[in-house]
Design a protein around this motif. Structure first.
Motif, PDB file in Angstrom:
ATOM      1  N   LEU A  92     -43.059  -1.373  36.974  1.00  0.00           N
ATOM      2  CA  LEU A  92     -44.359  -2.166  37.437  1.00  0.00           C
ATOM      3  C   LEU A  92     -44.772  -2.922  36.420  1.00  0.00           C
ATOM      4  O   LEU A  92     -45.503  -2.592  35.281  1.00  0.00           O
TER       5      LEU A  92
ATOM      6  N   ARG B 265     -49.364  -7.172  42.926  1.00  0.00           N
ATOM      7  CA  ARG B 265     -48.629  -8.175  41.733  1.00  0.00           C
ATOM      8  C   ARG B 265     -49.185  -9.322  41.818  1.00  0.00           C
ATOM      9  O   ARG B 265     -49.583 -10.020  42.750  1.00  0.00           O
TER      10      ARG B 265
ATOM     11  N   THR C 174     -47.378  -9.791  46.274  1.00  0.00           N
ATOM     12  CA  THR C 174     -46.724  -8.274  47.137  1.00  0.00           C
ATOM     13  C   THR C 174     -47.590  -6.980  46.707  1.00  0.00           C
ATOM     14  O   THR C 174     -48.268  -7.094  45.522  1.00  0.00           O
ATOM     15  N   VAL C 175     -47.237  -6.035  47.351  1.00  0.00           N
ATOM     16  CA  VAL C 175     -47.798  -4.777  47.141  1.00  0.00           C
ATOM     17  C   VAL C 175     -47.114  -3.730  46.943  1.00  0.00           C
ATOM     18  O   VAL C 175     -45.931  -3.653  47.702  1.00  0.00           O
ATOM     19  N   TRP C 176     -47.088  -2.887  45.831  1.00  0.00           N
ATOM     20  CA  TRP C 176     -46.374  -1.524  45.596  1.00  0.00           C
ATOM     21  C   TRP C 176     -47.271  -0.533  45.474  1.00  0.00           C
ATOM     22  O   TRP C 176     -48.315  -0.383  45.350  1.00  0.00           O
TER      23      TRP C 176
ATOM     24  N   GLY D  91     -42.999   1.643  53.993  1.00  0.00           N
ATOM     25  CA  GLY D  91     -41.523   1.395  53.534  1.00  0.00           C
ATOM     26  C   GLY D  91     -40.744   2.774  53.937  1.00  0.00           C
ATOM     27  O   GLY D  91     -40.941   3.412  54.686  1.00  0.00           O
TER      28      GLY D  91
ATOM     29  N   GLN E 263     -41.876  -1.473  47.058  1.00  0.00           N
ATOM     30  CA  GLN E 263     -42.751  -2.408  47.507  1.00  0.00           C
ATOM     31  C   GLN E 263     -42.780  -2.102  49.093  1.00  0.00           C
ATOM     32  O   GLN E 263     -42.069  -1.555  49.563  1.00  0.00           O
TER      33      GLN E 263
ATOM     34  N   SER F 284     -47.085 -10.152  52.286  1.00  0.00           N
ATOM     35  CA  SER F 284     -46.883 -11.401  51.086  1.00  0.00           C
ATOM     36  C   SER F 284     -48.355 -12.129  51.176  1.00  0.00           C
ATOM     37  O   SER F 284     -49.146 -12.123  52.184  1.00  0.00           O
TER      38      SER F 284
END
Length: 295
Positions: free
Chosen positions: A73, A90, A94-96, A108, A120, A125
């Motif tokens: 990350l 990020r 994007t989202v993690w 996910g 992710q 987005s």
């Protein structure tokens, strides 16, 4: 108890202690029993309890895990800690997420299991802010829309349903021009560009502001603000004049109004709050010359 203070012990403390080995920190986030620190270089450190693999760095231990970098990350600009899961935004929008995924709050194709390292979140987005609740997650996109995933046992997803789990983000209906989001327990707050405050979810302690379960966002009447914060059983809003108001559970004096009784409607705190300059979303809106802003 679980090493979430990062000082190498499991002792509780009544005064601050230095977390060794964690430097150049930009911001921090506290989960139920673990901690996160976002560093200036865009990496994330974590420590504390790891039973649900909420530390994101593969350590096989369960408690009192010393600070270590979250794996795979980089380029992170914001973090949020839920009860047992974590979110990272990020710089590419994007989202993690990682940790407990029992209700799909990590999202996910993770088969509703523990996510040991960040993955992710699909379908998102242009995100500008994230917020992790007890068992659900939120993302604010640059177009002012809010997206939610995870548990809707108490209406946390704001889509009119209960008893539903979803591991793919869906837009929260009826919310536009949002500039800030906050979530902590089973309820969430959204601040719109016009200063109005909207809330939804569990309201057994009146943290939504009516004493009734709200399955879709509702406006908190008679209130405008510049910043919001959701606690596990109460809510706070910072007004433009530097004063704060809150509502919900107040047994430990969480509302700061000199009382201990539950408040169905916003109550002003006893002391003024101070902030320097405009919130970052106002700066960005002014720079772009737009009425819509994002944090």
């Amino acid at each position: 108890m679980y090493g979430q203070l990062g000082d190498g012990t499991s002792d509780s403390r009544s005064s601050p202690v230095l977390v060794p080995g964690v430097t150049e920190v930009k911001t921090v986030a506290a989960g139920e029993s673990f901690s996160l620190a976002l560093r200036e270089d865009g990496t994330v450190m974590s420590w504390g309890r790891n039973l649900y693999r909420q530390l994101g760095h593969g350590d096989p231990g369960n408690i009192n895990i010393p600070p270590a970098q979250v794996e795979e990350l980089t380029g992170v600009v914001a973090v949020s800690a839920g009860a047992n899961h974590a979110l990272a935004l990020r710089e590419d929008g994007t989202v993690w997420a990682w940790g407990d995924n029992s209700y799909g709050q990590v999202a996910g194709e993770f088969d509703w299991m523990l996510q040991f390292v960040p993955g992710q979140v699909p379908g998102l987005s242009g995100v500008t802010a994230v917020a992790a609740g007890l068992s659900h997650s939120l993302a604010l996109r640059e177009d002012g829309t809010v997206w939610a995933w995870g548990s809707s046992s108490n209406g946390q997803l704001g889509n009119g349903t209960t008893g539903r789990f979803q591991n793919i983000p869906e837009q929260v209906p009826g919310l536009t021009d949002v500039v800030a989001i906050s979530s902590r327990g089973w309820h969430s707050l959204a601040l719109r560009a016009d200063g109005t405050v909207w809330t939804w979810g569990h309201d057994i302690l009146s943290q939504v502001g009516s004493g009734a379960l709200h399955l879709v966002p509702v406006q908190v009447p008679g209130l405008t603000g510049v910043a919001i914060s959701a606690g596990s059983g109460h809510s706070l809003v910072l007004s433009g004049d530097g004063t704060a108001v809150g509502w919900g559970a107040n047994r430990q004096g969480a509302l700061g109004n000199g009382e201990s009784n539950l408040h169905l409607t916003p109550a002003r705190t006893l002391l003024p709050c101070r902030f320097t300059g405009m919130p970052s979303w106002e700066h960005r809106a002014s720079a772009r010359g737009q009425s819509q802003a994002s944090p």
